[in-house]
Write a protein that holds these residues in place. Structure first.
Motif, PDB file in Angstrom:
ATOM      1  N   VAL A  59      -3.339   9.270  38.362  1.00 42.19           N
ATOM      2  CA  VAL A  59      -4.546   8.047  39.473  1.00 42.19           C
ATOM      3  C   VAL A  59      -5.089   7.980  37.918  1.00 42.19           C
ATOM      4  N   SER A  60      -5.564   8.732  37.276  1.00 40.84           N
ATOM      5  CA  SER A  60      -6.868   9.216  36.166  1.00 40.84           C
ATOM      6  C   SER A  60      -6.062   9.972  35.428  1.00 40.84           C
ATOM      7  N   ILE A  61      -5.014  10.651  35.845  1.00 36.67           N
ATOM      8  CA  ILE A  61      -5.079  12.932  35.439  1.00 36.67           C
ATOM      9  C   ILE A  61      -3.461  12.786  35.260  1.00 36.67           C
ATOM     10  N   HIS A 113      -2.409   6.186  31.204  1.00 39.83           N
ATOM     11  CA  HIS A 113      -2.207   5.611  32.775  1.00 39.83           C
ATOM     12  C   HIS A 113      -3.301   4.401  33.139  1.00 39.83           C
ATOM     13  N   PHE A 114      -4.394   4.199  31.969  1.00 38.26           N
ATOM     14  CA  PHE A 114      -5.189   3.154  33.183  1.00 38.26           C
ATOM     15  C   PHE A 114      -4.598   1.749  31.802  1.00 38.26           C
ATOM     16  N   ARG A 115      -5.041   1.020  32.929  1.00 31.49           N
ATOM     17  CA  ARG A 115      -4.942  -0.335  32.242  1.00 31.49           C
ATOM     18  C   ARG A 115      -6.257  -1.396  32.385  1.00 31.49           C
ATOM     19  N   LEU A 172     -11.767   8.178  23.175  1.00 28.76           N
ATOM     20  CA  LEU A 172     -12.950   8.575  22.515  1.00 28.76           C
ATOM     21  C   LEU A 172     -13.432   9.307  23.328  1.00 28.76           C
ATOM     22  N   LEU A 173     -13.180  10.938  23.750  1.00 30.71           N
ATOM     23  CA  LEU A 173     -13.913  12.460  24.346  1.00 30.71           C
ATOM     24  C   LEU A 173     -15.311  12.604  24.078  1.00 30.71           C
ATOM     25  N   GLU A 174     -15.430  13.021  22.808  1.00 26.93           N
ATOM     26  CA  GLU A 174     -15.829  13.442  22.107  1.00 26.93           C
ATOM     27  C   GLU A 174     -16.859  13.157  21.409  1.00 26.93           C
ATOM     28  N   CYS A 212     -21.020  15.424  22.132  1.00 27.77           N
ATOM     29  CA  CYS A 212     -21.907  14.122  22.411  1.00 27.77           C
ATOM     30  C   CYS A 212     -20.316  13.278  23.052  1.00 27.77           C
ATOM     31  N   ARG A 213     -20.355  13.395  25.032  1.00 31.49           N
ATOM     32  CA  ARG A 213     -19.010  13.637  25.784  1.00 31.49           C
ATOM     33  C   ARG A 213     -19.938  12.158  25.517  1.00 31.49           C
ATOM     34  N   VAL A 214     -17.979  11.025  25.673  1.00 31.89           N
ATOM     35  CA  VAL A 214     -18.424   9.711  26.769  1.00 31.89           C
ATOM     36  C   VAL A 214     -18.666   9.691  28.186  1.00 31.89           C
ATOM     37  N   GLY A 215     -19.526   9.929  28.594  1.00 33.04           N
ATOM     38  CA  GLY A 215     -18.841   8.770  30.060  1.00 33.04           C
ATOM     39  C   GLY A 215     -18.726   7.843  30.944  1.00 33.04           C
ATOM     40  N   PRO A 222     -12.083  22.892  32.156  1.00 29.63           N
ATOM     41  CA  PRO A 222     -13.893  21.602  31.572  1.00 29.63           C
ATOM     42  C   PRO A 222     -12.448  20.336  30.243  1.00 29.63           C
ATOM     43  N   GLY A 223     -13.285  19.354  31.599  1.00 29.85           N
ATOM     44  CA  GLY A 223     -13.009  17.930  30.636  1.00 29.85           C
ATOM     45  C   GLY A 223     -11.642  17.700  31.248  1.00 29.85           C
ATOM     46  N   VAL A 224     -11.412  17.208  32.276  1.00 32.63           N
ATOM     47  CA  VAL A 224     -10.089  16.951  32.765  1.00 32.63           C
ATOM     48  C   VAL A 224     -10.162  15.604  33.936  1.00 32.63           C
ATOM     49  N   GLY A 225     -11.270  15.533  33.982  1.00 33.59           N
ATOM     50  CA  GLY A 225     -11.979  14.370  34.559  1.00 33.59           C
ATOM     51  C   GLY A 225     -12.887  14.500  35.838  1.00 33.59           C
ATOM     52  N   LYS A 226     -13.021  15.974  36.544  1.00 28.28           N
ATOM     53  CA  LYS A 226     -13.382  16.217  37.920  1.00 28.28           C
ATOM     54  C   LYS A 226     -15.172  15.398  38.240  1.00 28.28           C
ATOM     55  N   THR A 227     -16.078  15.283  37.218  1.00 23.12           N
ATOM     56  CA  THR A 227     -16.859  13.908  37.762  1.00 23.12           C
ATOM     57  C   THR A 227     -16.680  12.596  37.969  1.00 23.12           C
ATOM     58  N   THR A 228     -15.944  12.537  37.198  1.00 21.73           N
ATOM     59  CA  THR A 228     -15.576  10.765  36.735  1.00 21.73           C
ATOM     60  C   THR A 228     -14.831  10.505  38.078  1.00 21.73           C
ATOM     61  N   VAL A 229     -14.433  11.780  38.502  1.00 17.36           N
ATOM     62  CA  VAL A 229     -13.692  10.910  40.668  1.00 17.36           C
ATOM     63  C   VAL A 229     -15.183  11.647  41.593  1.00 17.36           C
ATOM     64  N   ALA A 241     -15.617  22.802  40.881  1.00 21.97           N
ATOM     65  CA  ALA A 241     -15.315  24.656  39.780  1.00 21.97           C
ATOM     66  C   ALA A 241     -14.422  24.690  39.069  1.00 21.97           C
ATOM     67  N   HIS A 242     -14.761  25.578  37.763  1.00 21.70           N
ATOM     68  CA  HIS A 242     -13.617  25.497  36.641  1.00 21.70           C
ATOM     69  C   HIS A 242     -12.988  26.767  37.483  1.00 21.70           C
ATOM     70  N   GLY A 243     -12.386  26.248  36.481  1.00 21.46           N
ATOM     71  CA  GLY A 243     -10.220  26.870  37.121  1.00 21.46           C
ATOM     72  C   GLY A 243      -9.024  26.124  37.112  1.00 21.46           C
TER      73      GLY A 243
HETATM   74  N1  LIG Z   1      -9.802   7.843  34.393  1.00 23.26           N
HETATM   75  C1  LIG Z   1     -10.606   8.395  33.007  1.00 23.26           C
HETATM   76  N2  LIG Z   1     -10.294   7.146  32.042  1.00 23.26           N
HETATM   77  C2  LIG Z   1     -10.524   7.697  30.872  1.00 23.26           C
HETATM   78  N3  LIG Z   1     -11.424   8.066  30.340  1.00 23.26           N
HETATM   79  C3  LIG Z   1     -11.580   9.457  31.688  1.00 23.26           C
HETATM   80  C4  LIG Z   1     -11.249   8.955  33.159  1.00 23.26           C
HETATM   81  N4  LIG Z   1     -11.581  10.492  33.179  1.00 23.26           N
HETATM   82  C5  LIG Z   1     -12.237  11.022  32.252  1.00 23.26           C
HETATM   83  N5  LIG Z   1     -12.742  10.535  31.262  1.00 23.26           N
HETATM   84  C6  LIG Z   1     -12.787  10.969  30.571  1.00 23.26           C
HETATM   85  O1  LIG Z   1     -12.788  12.223  30.218  1.00 23.26           O
HETATM   86  C7  LIG Z   1     -14.063  13.040  29.409  1.00 23.26           C
HETATM   87  C8  LIG Z   1     -14.281  14.591  30.639  1.00 23.26           C
HETATM   88  O2  LIG Z   1     -14.682  13.627  31.570  1.00 23.26           O
HETATM   89  P1  LIG Z   1     -15.351  14.480  32.906  1.00 23.26           P
HETATM   90  O3  LIG Z   1     -16.670  14.965  32.102  1.00 23.26           O
HETATM   91  O4  LIG Z   1     -15.398  13.779  34.205  1.00 23.26           O
HETATM   92  O5  LIG Z   1     -14.611  15.966  33.323  1.00 23.26           O
HETATM   93  P2  LIG Z   1     -15.015  17.375  33.545  1.00 23.26           P
HETATM   94  O6  LIG Z   1     -13.339  17.658  34.104  1.00 23.26           O
HETATM   95  O7  LIG Z   1     -15.703  16.888  35.067  1.00 23.26           O
HETATM   96  O8  LIG Z   1     -15.534  18.214  33.055  1.00 23.26           O
HETATM   97  P3  LIG Z   1     -16.775  19.276  32.629  1.00 23.26           P
HETATM   98  O9  LIG Z   1     -16.057  20.509  34.138  1.00 23.26           O
HETATM   99  O10 LIG Z   1     -16.806  19.731  31.477  1.00 23.26           O
HETATM  100  O11 LIG Z   1     -17.639  18.597  33.188  1.00 23.26           O
HETATM  101  C9  LIG Z   1     -14.528  12.025  29.399  1.00 23.26           C
HETATM  102  O12 LIG Z   1     -15.196  11.800  28.440  1.00 23.26           O
HETATM  103  C10 LIG Z   1     -14.135  11.200  30.833  1.00 23.26           C
HETATM  104  O13 LIG Z   1     -15.740   9.647  30.711  1.00 23.26           O
END
Ligand SMILES: Nc1ncnc2c1ncn2[C@@H]1O[C@H](COP(=O)(O)OP(=O)(O)OP(=O)(O)O)[C@@H](O)[C@H]1O
Length: 347
Positions: free
Chosen positions: A11-13, A38-40, A86-88, A160-163, A189-196, A290-292
């Motif tokens: 989906v995003s991941i 995976h995103f348009r 861009l991620l960071e 500096c992480r892009v949200g 960390p950084g796989v997109g959990k917070t974004t989801v 959670a991380h893991g």
């Molecule tokens: N579907 C997506 N499309 C584009 N960028 C995304 C997508 N999901 C997450 N990202 C980007 O990936 C980065 C990490 O996302 P996020 O902060 O949600 O991860 P996380 O798993 O919560 O990380 P952490 O555990 O370190 O907090 C961010 O820069 C976010 O903008």
């Protein structure tokens, strides 16, 4: 008893796994990697609603993050064709500034001269105050700035992480939201959990009309500033004075604000695990991260293990849980497969 696992969360991941264990207290979502490919992307996207054709839409407000960077880096990145991935941006004193990208794109130096103390100070002045977790934000945005300090307390490095507000990609898990069971997202960390979680908060509040409270420890879910970002929709957000207070605010949320759902990022300490248990016992749905990388990580983690007692027991007793794997096909449709998990399944 059924356990549903979803793998390759395209989906995003990409290649991530979602574990849903209906009879258990927690559903587990394992996320392994993240790919914006995976995103348009819809460049004219201005609202936070998914587009009619079902594609995922991403809003990143990148210019606000680029503005805190030294002018030459700002200009470089504005003209960078990969900037939507861009991620960071990494600024470390005396080293070359670096941009890191999502997925396969990797990292790249942004110029041939090192970052100076003056540049770090200017960047610090352009963001909000750093909290006890050494994180700060930019008001009204979802960006996260994390500091590295010297022994004297001076900031010598910034990440500096892009949200991003990503909308339209939770159809893969939307049905699970209706079971009113707690859900734990597990991933590196950084796989997109917070974004989801951000989109789940919005969907639960605005589409399923639940009373949702986010306990937002570093203001990462609802963004910096006292008015939360539109990406969380009608969900309410409680800020946390310092990270060690997270568990107290979780309980305060229950006692004072009558939520049906509590959303909290990064559950890690014993006090937080106990707060989770208390929330579940009061019949409130809890969605956390959670991380893991694998369920095995939870088994080895004494604190988190307590949260998933029954699912972990099942694996420890050598039973093969029935798992459900969810992925997207070429047409972007969700495909569901079910099987009994084996050791090699990455669970
Ligand atoms: N579907 C997506 N499309 C584009 N960028 C995304 C997508 N999901 C997450 N990202 C980007 O990936 C980065 C990490 O996302 P996020 O902060 O949600 O991860 P996380 O798993 O919560 O990380 P952490 O555990 O370190 O907090 C961010 O820069 C976010 O903008």
């Amino acid at each position: 008893m059924s356990v549903i696992a979803v793998s390759s969360y395209a989906v995003s991941i990409k290649s991530s796994s979602i574990f849903h264990s209906k009879p258990f207290k927690w559903s587990l979502f394992l996320q392994q990697s993240n790919s914006a490919l995976h995103f348009r992307r819809n460049p004219s996207f201005s609202s936070l609603k998914a587009s009619d054709n079902g594609f995922v839409v991403v809003e990143d407000d990148l210019h606000a993050l680029l503005e805190i960077l030294p002018q030459d880096l700002h200009e470089n990145l504005c003209n960078e064709p990969k900037r939507s991935q861009l991620l960071e941006v990494i600024l470390d004193l005396g080293r070359l500034p670096e941009a890191r990208y999502l997925g396969e794109c990797g990292g790249q130096y942004l110029r041939s001269t090192e970052v100076s103390m003056q540049e770090l100070e200017e960047a610090q002045n352009a963001v909000g105050e750093f909290g006890g977790d050494n994180r700060a934000g930019i008001e009204g945005t979802l960006h996260r700035i994390s500091a590295i300090r010297s022994r004297k307390g001076l900031i010598v490095g910034l990440t500096c992480r892009v949200g991003r507000a990503v909308s339209g990609h939770i159809d893969m898990v939307r049905d699970l939201l209706q079971y009113r069971e707690s859900i734990l997202f597990l991933g590196r960390p950084g796989v997109g959990k917070t974004t989801v979680m951000r989109e789940i908060a919005r969907a639960l509040a605005d589409e399923l009309h639940k009373r949702v409270v986010i306990v937002d420890t570093s203001n990462e879910i609802g963004g910096d500033g006292d008015v939360p970002h539109a990406a969380i929709g009608g969900a309410r957000r409680m800020q946390v004075p310092e990270p060690s207070m997270q568990h107290k605010v979780m309980i305060e949320a229950i006692e004072n604000h009558m939520p049906e759902v509590i959303i909290v990022d990064e559950i890690g300490t014993e006090a937080e695990a106990l707060a989770c248990r208390s929330i579940a016992e009061r019949g409130v749905m809890l969605i956390g991260t959670a991380h893991g990388e694998r369920l095995e990580n939870i088994i080895k983690n004494h604190t988190l293990c307590d949260l998933t007692e029954r699912s972990v027991d099942m694996l420890l007793h050598g039973k093969r849980p029935l798992v459900e794997v969810r992925k997207r096909d070429d047409q972007f449709k969700v495909v569901i497969e079910r099987w009994k998990a084996y050791d090699g399944d990455g669970i």
